[in-house]
Design an enzyme around this catalytic site. Sequence first.
Site, short mmCIF file in Angstrom:
data_model
loop_
_atom_site.label_atom_id
_atom_site.label_comp_id
_atom_site.label_asym_id
_atom_site.label_seq_id
_atom_site.Cartn_x
_atom_site.Cartn_y
_atom_site.Cartn_z
N THR A 82 -11.77 -7.62 -4.92
CA THR A 82 -10.30 -7.45 -5.18
C THR A 82 -9.66 -8.57 -4.83
O THR A 82 -9.39 -8.79 -3.58
CB THR A 82 -9.70 -6.05 -4.52
N LYS A 131 -7.23 -3.85 -11.46
CA LYS A 131 -7.53 -3.34 -10.01
C LYS A 131 -6.46 -3.15 -8.81
O LYS A 131 -6.23 -2.30 -8.38
CB LYS A 131 -8.57 -4.27 -9.59
N LYS A 150 -3.51 -6.21 2.17
CA LYS A 150 -3.68 -7.48 1.20
C LYS A 150 -3.80 -7.27 -0.36
O LYS A 150 -3.25 -7.89 -0.95
CB LYS A 150 -5.18 -7.79 1.42
#
Lengths: 314, 314
Positions: free
Chosen positions: A109, A185, A254
């Site tokens: 990711t 995503k 994140k």
Amino acid sequence: LHWGRFYWFEKEQRMPEPIGFIGLGNMGRPMAANLLKAGFPLKVYNRTPDKARALVEQGARPVGSPAEVASPGGVVVTVLPDDAAVESIAGDDLCRALGAGGVHVSMSTISPAAAQRLSAHHAGFGVAYVAAPVFGRPEAAADRMLRICTSGPADAKRRVHLALEAMGQGIYDFGDAPGAAHVVKLSGNFLLTAAIEAMAEAAALAEKNDIPRASLLAFLTQTLFNCPIYNNYANRIVQADFENVGFTARLAYKDMRLAAETAAASTTPMPTLNLLRDRYLALIANGKGDLDASVLANAAASDAGLTWFDAGPH
Amino acid sequence: LHWGRFYWFEKEQRMPEPIGFIGLGNMGRPMAANLLKAGFPLKVYNRTPDKARALVEQGARPVGSPAEVASPGGVVVTVLPDDAAVESIAGDDLCRALGAGGVHVSMSTISPAAAQRLSAHHAGFGVAYVAAPVFGRPEAAADRMLRICTSGPADAKRRVHLALEAMGQGIYDFGDAPGAAHVVKLSGNFLLTAAIEAMAEAAALAEKNDIPRASLLAFLTQTLFNCPIYNNYANRIVQADFENVGFTARLAYKDMRLAAETAAASTTPMPTLNLLRDRYLALIANGKGDLDASVLANAAASDAGLTWFDAGPH
């Protein structure tokens, strides 16, 4: 619902080809194991070599540096924690070893911006960049139940399709752009954390009004919100189960940060996303960054003075 | 998932008894029609008598004032827009007409605080207050697919169970407190609007990054978020279908405001709820209060400079 550019790849039968696999963390290990099971010869690399041990027993060949996993014109898969790790590992050395006709399947990711930089960098070596981030926790990876989103050049995606099938239950394509699958995503992870936050706020309201959160969430997840995300996280909220770590709060932060950067770069105000990013930042500031990302639910509870969870030494 | 106090009533076979029905709006009309179909003799009242016409043709008896729907010791159902409407209609006159043994089944989405006031007021006349707010749009009401949440005195709930069954697909009980079912209803509407907002923000991010919102939302609603709420509202977001009004933005604002007041009264900070309340307030300020509540999705899009929806004269 009109599906727009969304389509399923046609299956094509191919023989498993050798694959280089970099990144043997909680997600990478079960994914690599499924490639082995499907008959793909694997060379594996991990910064901490210990993590390769079980895979080596299953037939993987360990190597001493990222570039050594690559065969000329071959395929390399990366499953790494963040932009910096992918950009440092999939650099000149790896691309030189892959060379013309090589494919880098980037399953981490990462930000769409990093994907664009990697794609441009790789092109200089004749290497194709295929974005293939995954949805699913480590258990889903082990059960070959991941959902894999792809974008990138069509011929490279066709080539790696059999390998992706060996790791997931479905492959969902979003076109040519190197960043597109990463936007999807990040969007999915945002929706997931937004669902946790909404359930947690509602559960706190219920409990402050003498309704057990189990009653409220059981009703909602058996009726209007009967889907995997709500069922899974309602369960964690009811049990205050944040220590069974599949994906850390630090990594969720994140993702929210990358989504917010992507939103800023594309001038897209996203107030709920900003709120979630700051919730995770506060959790990290309070020593909860290494708990499961579902610890987000504890924030609404503790704001309301409720104790669902004994944070212990955190 | 542990279900806590959540349980299903045992069915008990009873004969349909006469019911007084007040409030024949978009929701009330199909609900009353289902009571008639199930054999309940109905007296009906609506401020605008025109709305009773179809029901009268189906056998309902129209009366000229709220109190006239009541029989001594009988059951009265209210389906009204807000706290003020319920408190003004279910006042002294109605309760005097119902008298000892009477039951007021309050199916509107009102505040828990109003429910407590009504319950205390009714007790002075020997009338039981049963909270029974519903989930579902007018189409669901017509198809007898409503989910009905209840709370209040157990014997009164048992008495009206057959009538509630005639209007919905499931009855979910949350105990004795008059406000409990209303807290659940407000929480559910909050989760629903939070889901719309999150989908809309993600859809705006996708489109600003050249991914059609149809592709993103089709993927998410076929996989992680495959449940009625997400499927229904993803469809409306993709089609920018905000003029097919089942439930107005103005009523959604009312629900967010009531939830926020309940949160304030119980010291429960709910940042996502506050954001949603202000989103709806901005929609009302911009002349969109009478569109469907799903017009919330247009806010994230228009903030991002996207035009999904031609608001026309609004």
